[in-house]
Write a protein that holds these residues in place. Structure first.
Motif, PDB file in Angstrom:
ATOM      1  N   ASP A 202       1.895  -9.910   0.818  1.00 16.69           N
ATOM      2  CA  ASP A 202       0.970 -10.994   0.466  1.00 16.69           C
ATOM      3  C   ASP A 202       0.523 -10.905  -0.984  1.00 16.69           C
ATOM      4  OD1 ASP A 202      -0.775 -13.244   1.589  1.00 16.69           O
ATOM      5  OD2 ASP A 202      -2.266 -11.946   0.645  1.00 16.69           O
ATOM      6  N   ASN A 203       0.354  -9.680  -1.482  1.00 13.86           N
ATOM      7  CA  ASN A 203      -0.028  -9.482  -2.883  1.00 13.86           C
ATOM      8  C   ASN A 203       0.076  -7.996  -3.197  1.00 13.86           C
ATOM      9  OD1 ASN A 203      -1.035  -9.976  -5.519  1.00 13.86           O
ATOM     10  ND2 ASN A 203      -2.373 -11.590  -4.731  1.00 13.86           N
ATOM     11  N   VAL A 204      -0.367  -7.609  -4.403  1.00 11.60           N
ATOM     12  CA  VAL A 204      -0.255  -6.227  -4.834  1.00 11.60           C
ATOM     13  C   VAL A 204      -1.254  -5.341  -4.095  1.00 11.60           C
ATOM     14  CG1 VAL A 204       0.574  -6.869  -7.116  1.00 11.60           C
ATOM     15  CG2 VAL A 204      -1.878  -6.538  -6.738  1.00 11.60           C
ATOM     16  N   SER A 205      -0.903  -4.066  -3.999  1.00 11.59           N
ATOM     17  CA  SER A 205      -1.790  -3.069  -3.425  1.00 11.59           C
ATOM     18  C   SER A 205      -2.891  -2.721  -4.428  1.00 11.59           C
ATOM     19  CB  SER A 205      -0.986  -1.815  -3.069  1.00 11.59           C
ATOM     20  OG  SER A 205      -1.825  -0.766  -2.652  1.00 11.59           O
ATOM     21  N   SER A 206      -3.944  -2.076  -3.936  1.00 14.41           N
ATOM     22  CA  SER A 206      -4.988  -1.573  -4.834  1.00 14.41           C
ATOM     23  C   SER A 206      -4.690  -0.152  -5.273  1.00 14.41           C
ATOM     24  CB  SER A 206      -6.356  -1.619  -4.140  1.00 14.41           C
ATOM     25  OG  SER A 206      -6.365  -0.763  -3.002  1.00 14.41           O
ATOM     26  N   THR A 207      -3.603   0.427  -4.746  1.00 14.83           N
ATOM     27  CA  THR A 207      -3.217   1.799  -5.074  1.00 14.83           C
ATOM     28  C   THR A 207      -1.738   1.847  -5.436  1.00 14.83           C
ATOM     29  OG1 THR A 207      -2.524   2.455  -2.828  1.00 14.83           O
ATOM     30  CG2 THR A 207      -4.894   2.563  -3.333  1.00 14.83           C
ATOM     31  N   SER A 208      -1.235   3.049  -5.580  1.00 12.56           N
ATOM     32  CA  SER A 208       0.178   3.233  -5.922  1.00 12.56           C
ATOM     33  C   SER A 208       1.087   3.206  -4.704  1.00 12.56           C
ATOM     34  CB  SER A 208       0.361   4.554  -6.673  1.00 12.56           C
ATOM     35  OG  SER A 208      -0.065   5.639  -5.871  1.00 12.56           O
ATOM     36  N   ASN A 209       0.547   2.909  -3.522  1.00 16.25           N
ATOM     37  CA  ASN A 209       1.336   2.901  -2.289  1.00 16.25           C
ATOM     38  C   ASN A 209       1.155   1.587  -1.534  1.00 16.25           C
ATOM     39  OD1 ASN A 209       2.245   5.814  -2.263  1.00 16.25           O
ATOM     40  ND2 ASN A 209       0.027   6.095  -2.304  1.00 16.25           N
TER      41      ASN A 209
END
Length: 381
Positions: A362-369
Motif C-alpha cells: 500500500d505504501n512505504v514502511s516506517s522502518t527498513s523492513n
C-alpha cells in the motif's frame, strides 16, 4: 433456379473459406485477492487488491491470412481494477497493448502502436516476477521494468522468427514532437533456447522519459522513474530439468538526474540535489512442479544502489525474498499464496530510499523492513 442455387453454393463456400483464414479472439483474465502488509507508515494494512501475479485484463486479438505466408495481425488489451472498475495504466482504454502489423513465418513480424519493450520481451523471461511471480516479486521500484511498469507509445517493433533456437527483436518509439529526441525510446534484445536452457539479454534507453504527454513514455501512472535519461541492460539464464526450473538474472538500471519514482514520489537525499541513481539487481529463482496442478516457487534478490549527490556517493542495498504456492482447480482457475520480505541496509541517504517498500504494498514502511502476504484467485477466459 439451378444457376441461383449454384451461385449461392459458391458464395457460401467462399464465405466459409474467408472465415477460416481470419479470426478474432476475445480473451481475458481476472486476478483478485487479499493482501496483508505488516508496516505501512507504522500501521498494518488489510486490503483487497486486483491483478498481482498477472494484471486483470480483457482483450481482442486477430489475424488475417493475406496469402504468400503473410498475415495481418492486431491486438487491443485493456487493464482494469476488479475492485473499482477503474482503468489501469494511467486510465488508458487499451493501456496494456494496442498495435497492428504484419507477420511472416519467414521474415518475422513488424507491429506499430503501444507495445512492450525488449527488456520485457527477453530479459523478463529469466526473472521470477516476469514469469510466474508477478508484481510483488519485482525488483525494488521495478527499477528495470521487468514487471511492465511502463509500455512504450508510438513504437515500431520488429520480432524475428526463431533461427536454430535464436530469436531477436527491438523497438523504436517516437517522441511525436518537433524535438525528435525528447521522450523517445529504443530497445533491443535476444534469446537462445535449447531444450530446457534459456539465455536472454536486452538493452533499453529512454531520453527524457515522461517529459511530455505525446512521447514514448507517458507521465501519470505509466512510468517507473523521472529523470533526463533511463538506461537498462541485463542478462539472465534459466534451466528446466524434469519438474525443476532454476534461474539467475542480472540487471543494471541507470537514471540520470533522477527526481522521483512513480511508486514512492520524490527522491531528495540529504546534502543536495540528486544527480544520478543506479541499481544493480542480482536474482536467483527456482520453481518445482510437484504435480501438473501444483507448484512452489522461491526467489531472492540482492540490489545494490548507488546514489550520487552533492555530498558524494552512497550505497543503500535491498534484500528481497519471496515464496509462492499455486494450485490449479481447473485449466482456467487457480488459487495462489505469496509471501514477500524486504530489508534495506547499507548507507543512509536521508531519503525515502532508506525505508523498505515492496512493489504492490500500500505504501512505504516506517522502518527498513516490510512483509506482504497475499492469498488470491485467478480466472482466465
Amino acid at each position: 433456379m439451378a444457376r441461383k442455387l449454384l451461385a449461392a453454393s459458391v458464395l457460401a463456400v467462399l464465405a466459409s473459406t474467408a472465415h477460416a483464414q481470419s479470426s478474432v479472439t476475445l480473451y481475458g483474465l481476472i486476478d483478485e485477492g487479499f493482501d496483508f502488509t505488516n508496516n505501512v507508515g507504522g500501521n498494518r494494512v488489510y486490503e483487497l487488491q486486483s491483478g498481482y501475479v498477472q494484471g486483470s485484463r480483457w482483450g481482442l486479438k486477430g489475424t488475417e491470412d493475406l496469402g504468400g505466408g503473410l498475415k495481418g495481425i492486431f491486438e487491443l488489451q485493456n487493464g482494469f481494477d476488479v475492485n473499482t472498475g477503474h482503468l489501469n495504466q494511467g486510465g488508458l482504454m487499451f493501456g496494456r497493448e494496442a498495435y497492428v502489423g504484419l507477420s511472416s513465418d519467414t521474415w518475422g513480424s513488424v507491429t506499430l502502436g503501444r507495445q512492450y519493450d525488449s527488456v520485457v520481451d527477453f530479459l523478463a523471461m529469466t526473472t521470477a516476477n516476469g514469469t510466474w511471480g508477478g508484481y510483488l516479486f519485482s525488483h525494488p521500484y521495478d527499477n528495470d521494468n521487468t514487471d511492465d511498469s511502463f509500455r512504450v507509445n508510438n513504437s515500431v517493433k520488429y520480432t524475428s522468427p526463431v533461427f536454430a533456437g535464436v530469436q531477436f527483436g527491438g523497438t523504436y518509439a517516437f517522441s511525436n514532437t518537433t524535438n525528435f529526441a525528447n521522450n523517445r525510446q529504443y530497445s533491443f534484445g535476444t534469446s537462445y533456447t535449447n531444450g530446457g536452457l534459456l539465455l536472454a539479454a536486452s538493452y533499453l534507453q529512454a531520453d527524457n522519459p515522461s517529459s511530455n504527454a505525446a512521447g514514448a513514455i507517458t507521465d501519470g501512472g505509466d512510468e517507473n522513474f523521472l529523470g533526463t535519461r533511463l538506461r537498462i541492460f541485463g542478462a539472465g539464464v534459466t534451466y528446466t530439468l524434469a519438474n525443476t526450473t532454476v534461474g539467475f538474472s542480472y540487471s543494471n538500471t541507470d537514471v540520470a538526474n533522477a527526481t522521483g519514482s512513480t511508486y514512492v514520489g520524490a527522491i531528495t537525499p540529504a546534502g543536495g540535489a540528486l544527480s544520478n541513481l543506479r541499481f544493480q539487481n542480482f536474482e536467483v529463482n527456482g520453481k518445482y512442479q510437484f504435480t501438473p496442478a501444483f507448484y512452489v516457487g522461491a526467489m531472492y534478490v540482492y540490489t545494490r544502489a548507488t546514489l550520487s549527490s552533492a555530498s558524494g556517493k552512497l550505497h543503500p542495498n535491498y534484500q528481497t525474498a519471496g515464496l509462492m504456492a499455486d494450485y490449479n482447480l481447473s485449466n482456467r482457475t487457480d488459487l495462489y499464496f505469496q509471501g514477500l520480505y524486504q530489508h534495506v541496509g547499507g548507507d543512509t541517504t536521508g531519503s525515502v530510499l532508506d525505508v523498505a517498500f515492496i512493489p504492490g504494498a500500500d505504501n512505504v514502511s516506517s522502518t527498513s523492513n516490510q512483509v506482504v502476504l497475499r492469498a488470491a484467485i485467478r480466472h482466465r477466459f
